[in-house]
Scaffold this motif. Structure first.
Motif, PDB file in Angstrom:
ATOM      1  N   MET B 519       0.840  -1.299  -0.033  1.00  0.00           N
ATOM      2  CA  MET B 519       0.175   0.090   0.073  1.00  0.00           C
ATOM      3  C   MET B 519       0.737   1.260  -0.053  1.00  0.00           C
ATOM      4  SD  MET B 519      -3.321  -0.463   2.162  1.00  0.00           S
ATOM      5  CE  MET B 519      -2.916  -1.484   3.235  1.00  0.00           C
ATOM      6  N   LYS B 520      -0.048   2.488   0.094  1.00  0.00           N
ATOM      7  CA  LYS B 520       0.840   3.507  -0.075  1.00  0.00           C
ATOM      8  C   LYS B 520       1.852   3.806   1.168  1.00  0.00           C
ATOM      9  CE  LYS B 520      -0.829   8.168  -0.702  1.00  0.00           C
ATOM     10  NZ  LYS B 520      -2.083   9.190  -0.405  1.00  0.00           N
ATOM     11  N   ASP B 521       2.817   4.423   0.708  1.00  0.00           N
ATOM     12  CA  ASP B 521       3.895   4.760   1.834  1.00  0.00           C
ATOM     13  C   ASP B 521       3.762   5.939   2.664  1.00  0.00           C
ATOM     14  OD1 ASP B 521       6.193   4.503   3.135  1.00  0.00           O
ATOM     15  OD2 ASP B 521       7.159   6.023   1.828  1.00  0.00           O
ATOM     16  N   ALA B 522       2.801   5.662   3.770  1.00  0.00           N
ATOM     17  CA  ALA B 522       2.102   6.761   4.455  1.00  0.00           C
ATOM     18  C   ALA B 522       3.111   6.357   6.000  1.00  0.00           C
ATOM     19  CB  ALA B 522       0.902   6.476   5.048  1.00  0.00           C
ATOM     20  N   PHE B 523       4.423   6.966   5.953  1.00  0.00           N
ATOM     21  CA  PHE B 523       5.170   6.555   7.173  1.00  0.00           C
ATOM     22  C   PHE B 523       4.679   6.778   8.503  1.00  0.00           C
ATOM     23  CE2 PHE B 523       8.971   7.664   9.613  1.00  0.00           C
ATOM     24  CZ  PHE B 523       9.565   6.327   9.616  1.00  0.00           C
ATOM     25  N   SER B 524       4.043   8.042   8.568  1.00  0.00           N
ATOM     26  CA  SER B 524       3.829   8.359  10.167  1.00  0.00           C
ATOM     27  C   SER B 524       2.717   7.729  10.548  1.00  0.00           C
ATOM     28  CB  SER B 524       3.531   9.924  10.175  1.00  0.00           C
ATOM     29  OG  SER B 524       2.635  10.504   9.373  1.00  0.00           O
ATOM     30  N   LEU B 525       1.669   7.155   9.593  1.00  0.00           N
ATOM     31  CA  LEU B 525       0.689   6.693   9.954  1.00  0.00           C
ATOM     32  C   LEU B 525       1.000   5.007  10.363  1.00  0.00           C
ATOM     33  CD1 LEU B 525      -2.322   6.383  10.177  1.00  0.00           C
ATOM     34  CD2 LEU B 525      -2.512   6.003   7.680  1.00  0.00           C
ATOM     35  N   ARG B 526       1.751   4.551   9.499  1.00  0.00           N
ATOM     36  CA  ARG B 526       2.377   3.306   9.939  1.00  0.00           C
ATOM     37  C   ARG B 526       3.021   3.015  11.302  1.00  0.00           C
ATOM     38  NH1 ARG B 526       3.230  -0.181   5.108  1.00  0.00           N
ATOM     39  NH2 ARG B 526       2.067   0.985   3.336  1.00  0.00           N
ATOM     40  N   ILE B 527       3.803   4.238  11.665  1.00  0.00           N
ATOM     41  CA  ILE B 527       4.351   4.328  12.896  1.00  0.00           C
ATOM     42  C   ILE B 527       3.545   4.278  13.966  1.00  0.00           C
ATOM     43  CG2 ILE B 527       5.622   5.891  14.416  1.00  0.00           C
ATOM     44  CD1 ILE B 527       7.801   4.860  12.637  1.00  0.00           C
ATOM     45  N   ALA B 528       2.442   4.880  13.837  1.00  0.00           N
ATOM     46  CA  ALA B 528       1.288   5.210  14.729  1.00  0.00           C
ATOM     47  C   ALA B 528       0.658   3.826  14.924  1.00  0.00           C
ATOM     48  CB  ALA B 528       0.304   6.228  14.242  1.00  0.00           C
ATOM     49  N   ILE B 529       0.433   3.119  13.854  1.00  0.00           N
ATOM     50  CA  ILE B 529      -0.386   1.755  13.825  1.00  0.00           C
ATOM     51  C   ILE B 529       0.457   0.929  15.015  1.00  0.00           C
ATOM     52  CG2 ILE B 529      -1.097  -0.159  12.535  1.00  0.00           C
ATOM     53  CD1 ILE B 529      -1.857   1.706  10.454  1.00  0.00           C
ATOM     54  N   VAL B 530       1.631   0.761  14.594  1.00  0.00           N
ATOM     55  CA  VAL B 530       2.811  -0.065  15.204  1.00  0.00           C
ATOM     56  C   VAL B 530       2.820   0.277  16.441  1.00  0.00           C
ATOM     57  CG1 VAL B 530       5.111  -0.863  15.362  1.00  0.00           C
ATOM     58  CG2 VAL B 530       3.899  -0.826  13.022  1.00  0.00           C
ATOM     59  N   LEU B 531       2.913   1.502  17.040  1.00  0.00           N
ATOM     60  CA  LEU B 531       2.936   2.264  18.339  1.00  0.00           C
ATOM     61  C   LEU B 531       1.752   1.882  19.066  1.00  0.00           C
ATOM     62  CD1 LEU B 531       4.869   3.815  19.956  1.00  0.00           C
ATOM     63  CD2 LEU B 531       3.435   5.798  19.552  1.00  0.00           C
ATOM     64  N   CYS B 532       0.429   1.866  18.341  1.00  0.00           N
ATOM     65  CA  CYS B 532      -0.678   1.447  19.059  1.00  0.00           C
ATOM     66  C   CYS B 532      -0.641  -0.192  19.193  1.00  0.00           C
ATOM     67  CB  CYS B 532      -2.063   1.601  18.027  1.00  0.00           C
ATOM     68  SG  CYS B 532      -2.456   3.531  18.343  1.00  0.00           S
ATOM     69  N   ALA B 533      -0.037  -1.029  18.423  1.00  0.00           N
ATOM     70  CA  ALA B 533      -0.086  -2.328  18.675  1.00  0.00           C
ATOM     71  C   ALA B 533       0.669  -2.668  19.831  1.00  0.00           C
ATOM     72  CB  ALA B 533       0.317  -2.980  17.312  1.00  0.00           C
ATOM     73  N   LEU B 534       1.756  -1.981  19.791  1.00  0.00           N
ATOM     74  CA  LEU B 534       2.928  -2.290  20.798  1.00  0.00           C
ATOM     75  C   LEU B 534       2.103  -1.916  22.299  1.00  0.00           C
ATOM     76  CD1 LEU B 534       6.399  -1.201  19.650  1.00  0.00           C
ATOM     77  CD2 LEU B 534       5.556  -3.396  20.344  1.00  0.00           C
ATOM     78  N   LEU B 535       1.605  -0.875  22.373  1.00  0.00           N
ATOM     79  CA  LEU B 535       0.833  -0.129  23.510  1.00  0.00           C
ATOM     80  C   LEU B 535      -0.154  -1.203  23.918  1.00  0.00           C
ATOM     81  CD1 LEU B 535       0.639   3.602  23.131  1.00  0.00           C
ATOM     82  CD2 LEU B 535       1.758   2.285  24.951  1.00  0.00           C
ATOM     83  N   THR B 536      -0.988  -1.703  23.126  1.00  0.00           N
ATOM     84  CA  THR B 536      -1.933  -2.698  23.252  1.00  0.00           C
ATOM     85  C   THR B 536      -1.364  -3.706  23.926  1.00  0.00           C
ATOM     86  OG1 THR B 536      -2.993  -2.228  21.034  1.00  0.00           O
ATOM     87  CG2 THR B 536      -3.899  -4.182  22.373  1.00  0.00           C
ATOM     88  N   VAL B 537      -0.195  -4.521  23.725  1.00  0.00           N
ATOM     89  CA  VAL B 537       0.366  -5.495  24.331  1.00  0.00           C
ATOM     90  C   VAL B 537       1.166  -4.745  25.960  1.00  0.00           C
ATOM     91  CG1 VAL B 537       2.033  -7.194  24.281  1.00  0.00           C
ATOM     92  CG2 VAL B 537       0.901  -6.394  22.343  1.00  0.00           C
ATOM     93  N   ILE B 538       1.766  -3.944  25.607  1.00  0.00           N
ATOM     94  CA  ILE B 538       2.316  -3.575  26.861  1.00  0.00           C
ATOM     95  C   ILE B 538       1.466  -3.003  28.203  1.00  0.00           C
ATOM     96  CG2 ILE B 538       3.900  -1.721  28.048  1.00  0.00           C
ATOM     97  CD1 ILE B 538       5.246  -1.859  25.185  1.00  0.00           C
ATOM     98  N   ILE B 539       0.296  -2.431  27.731  1.00  0.00           N
ATOM     99  CA  ILE B 539      -0.715  -2.042  28.805  1.00  0.00           C
ATOM    100  C   ILE B 539      -1.285  -3.343  29.309  1.00  0.00           C
ATOM    101  CG2 ILE B 539      -2.626  -0.740  29.202  1.00  0.00           C
ATOM    102  CD1 ILE B 539      -1.804   1.268  27.200  1.00  0.00           C
ATOM    103  N   GLY B 540      -1.299  -4.272  28.608  1.00  0.00           N
ATOM    104  CA  GLY B 540      -2.000  -5.450  28.998  1.00  0.00           C
ATOM    105  C   GLY B 540      -1.034  -6.434  30.126  1.00  0.00           C
TER     106      GLY B 540
END
Lengths: 100, 562
Positions: B519-540
């Motif tokens: 898909m389109k190279d949306a760099f900051s959006l990808r960073i935000a998605i991965v960050l959210c995914a990490l937080l989903t695990v870390i907060i758990g």
């Protein structure tokens, strides 16, 4: 001076009319008008309360509520205008491309 | 005597809001800076006035508003995070740990919305005006790009207004102030929903959301005016002490609270006021839908907690709204989950899932009102509700960020658009799968922790209510207090919701994609998605969940103490 209970009684009637209209009418502009009628019913209650308790707050609430109502109409009409320019209808029933 | 409305100590308390206010003015002014001059009459002296004329290169950059608003929200978030002092601001605002955590929720959601908007409404420099030689498709493309550039500022002005309204409402201690702030936020969100007004769905989604929303708020403001007639003072303290004094519930006050529940019920998306929500979510752009599902919901719950717990909660015994809220919560979660099962539009699925989540949290509120809750148990449930609202920002908004990424190529309205995402974008698909599992409440993710806290709290409240000398499980179930059934409903509904969450995971991993290009190279959006995914695990699991729970605990303590 008019007794505050008459004022809030008028408010109840207006609120009933507004609510009934908002649920039964299909034309979005008329629904918008019904919303305004309901807001004015609330304003009448604030005025009645202010004169009953001799409280300045009630008058201030009324003034702010009128400002909110004006903003709401401005936004509502703008949204209806954009709906009309794309779908050529402002009927709540006919605008239904958003299904599933 | 100071002529400033705020003294320094008060201003320090509301730094995040002041940043947003100053930023709101700045974002209106900055794009207008130019080289205009004013000639003093009858002379040749020209004075530069900076506003208007040919805009400077920096201020005419269409990417500027986005960066400014990202800066504003990040600064507001940061200053909210480091704040430790609390106190009153004027007569109607009070900064507490409770209001602070909600400011953090709102600004965090707005940061994510701003990042997603960078790619959802892209701004491009050096655009060309369409010429006569262009074909029709090229002309439309060029015009669309120009329109996107034009409305950068509009979008971010409204986004900041949403933030300001929400953040102020969380610290309001006066019912009218609370309502005005909610109106500021919700009037702005009507515009955001209808923002893509050249598309057919934009106007329709906006109209539906606007009509239902403003009928609900008109009903709510009428309820508030009845409350004013009843008590003559709308500050929460006065209302709560008046409520305590009256031995029986005055019918006017009861009706008034009921009408206000309609308005706030719409904000959280409770049945039967949720019907506009799926339409609004699917017509709005994904960042806006994410905002409605997280920040707007949190706002509704603040209002509900204020009116239900601060004002009308009796010292002992069952609150009069207990059975109403309990029934609404069960209907809401069941309806949301069943509707999500039958839907094939990912945005509608997420909308219905957020309706179901509102049901879970309402069940918590109902359990508090059952009159059986000890102070401990009440704190536990409140912690669960606020914790859930916090983690929703991470995984619910994360899911909407993934949809935003799909939307940059013009799709996200059918389940087919998610087909084979794992083959095209393994990292994004993996994150989306994590979000889905977290929404379903699978351990050890953060969604599990919040749901576990909630069920734990509700069972705690109903513990020991069943008769002990029963012969069968059936007898015990009948003898147990109705509160227990709320926990039971949450568990059943969670199981039900697994089907549609897993279906999204299934189509991402096991279906064939239509095209295999990344898909389109949306760099900051990808960073935000991965960050959210990490937080989903870390907060758990892990230390971050403990410190977050500690923050939420402080918030609950400050909420109960006043």
């Amino acid at each position: 001076m008019i007794d505050p209970s008459w004022i809030s009684g008028l408010g109840v009637i207006l609120f009933g009319i507004g609510l009934l209209g908002a649920f039964t009418r299909k034309n979005a502009i008329i629904v918008l008008m019904c919303i305004e009628v309901m807001l004015n019913a609330a304003n009448l209650n604030f005025v009645a309360g202010a004169s009953h308790y001799g409280d300045v707050d009630g008058w201030v609430f009324t003034a702010i509520a009128i400002a909110i109502a004006a903003a709401e109409v401005a936004i509502g009409l703008a949204i209806l205008l954009s709906l009309y320019s794309t779908q050529e209808t402002i009927s709540l029933d006919e605008a239904n491309i958003l299904r599933n | 005597m100071s002529y400033l409305p705020l003294d320094t100590a008060e201003a320090e308390l509301i730094i995040p809001e002041l940043i947003m206010l100053v930023g709101l003015i700045a974002i209106i002014l900055i794009p207008n800076f130019g080289d205009a001059t004013f000639r003093i009459p009858l002379s040749r002296i020209k004075v530069p006035i900076l506003i208007g004329g040919n805009r400077f290169k920096l201020t005419s950059n269409p990417k500027l508003p986005n960066q400014v608003s990202l800066l504003i929200f990040s600064a507001a978030f940061f200053f909210g995070l480091i704040q430790t002092s609390y106190g009153n601001v004027g007569d109607t605002l009070e900064v507490t740990a409770f209001s602070r955590i909600f400011t953090l929720i709102f600004t965090a959601a707005l940061i994510l919305a701003t990042i997603a908007t960078t790619h959802r409404i892209p701004a491009r420099t050096n655009l060309k005006v369409p010429t006569d030689n262009d074909s029709e498709t090229i002309t439309t493309k060029k015009i669309d790009a120009l329109i996107d550039n034009r409305r950068q500022v509009d979008f971010h002005i409204i986004l900041i207004m949403v933030g300001l309204g929400m953040s102020l409402m969380s610290m309001a201690t006066h019912l009218f102030m609370l309502f005005v702030c909610i109106e500021l936020a919700s009037l702005s969100s009507y515009i955001l929903v209808a923002f893509h007004k050249e598309t057919k769905v934009g106007g329709e989604a906006g109209m539906k959301y606007f009509i239902v929303g403003s009928v609900a708020s008109a009903v709510g403001i009428y309820g508030m005016s009845l409350l004013y007639l009843w008590s003559g003072d709308l500050s929460l303290d006065a209302l709560s002490s008046k409520w305590m004094e009256s031995e029986t519930i005055d019918p006017i006050a009861g009706i008034a609270v009921g009408l206000m529940l309609v308005a706030f019920g719409f904000k959280v998306g409770a049945a039967p006021f949720h019907l506009a929500a799926p339409d609004a979510y699917s017509g709005a752009s994904s960042p806006v839908a994410g905002l409605l599902a997280t920040a707007s919901k949190a706002m509704g719950f603040v209002a509900l907690m204020r009116i239900l717990i601060t004002v009308t909660m009796p010292d002992s015994g069952e609150a009069f709204w207990f059975s109403t809220i309990a029934i609404i919560s069960i209907v809401t979660m069941t309806w949301g989950n069943l509707a999500a099962l039958t839907s094939t539009n990912p945005k509608r699925i997420l909308a219905y899932s957020s309706v179901a989540h509102a049901g879970y949290m309402l069940a918590g509120l109902a359990a508090i009102g059952s009159g059986l809750a000890s102070e401990e148990a009440m704190k536990l449930v409140l912690t669960a509700i606020i914790f859930h609202l916090v983690v929703l920002v991470v995984f619910k908004f994360g899911a909407f960020l993934v949809l935003s990424l799909l939307e940059t190529e013009g799709r996200s309205h059918q389940l087919e658009d998610l087909h084979g995402l794992a083959r095209r974008e393994p990292l994004i698909a993996g994150s989306m799968f994590l979000f889905m599992l977290s929404l379903a409440g699978v351990p050890p993710l953060s969604g599990f922790l919040s749901k576990f806290l909630m069920i734990n709290g509700i069972v705690n409240i109903s513990a020991g209510t069943g008769a002990s000398d029963v012969s069968s499980v059936m007898d015990w179930l009948i003898s147990v207090e109705p509160v227990f059934w709320l926990a039971f409903a949450i568990v059943l509904n969670s199981a039900l919701s697994m089907f549609y969450y897993l279906r999204i995971g299934l189509v991402m991993f096991f279906e064939e994609p239509e095209n295999t290009k990344p898909m389109k190279d949306a760099f900051s959006l990808r960073i935000a998605i991965v960050l959210c995914a990490l937080l989903t695990v870390i907060i758990g699991i892990g230390p971050l969940s403990d410190s977050l729970l500690q923050m939420v605990n402080d918030a609950v303590d400050s909420f109960i103490s006043n």
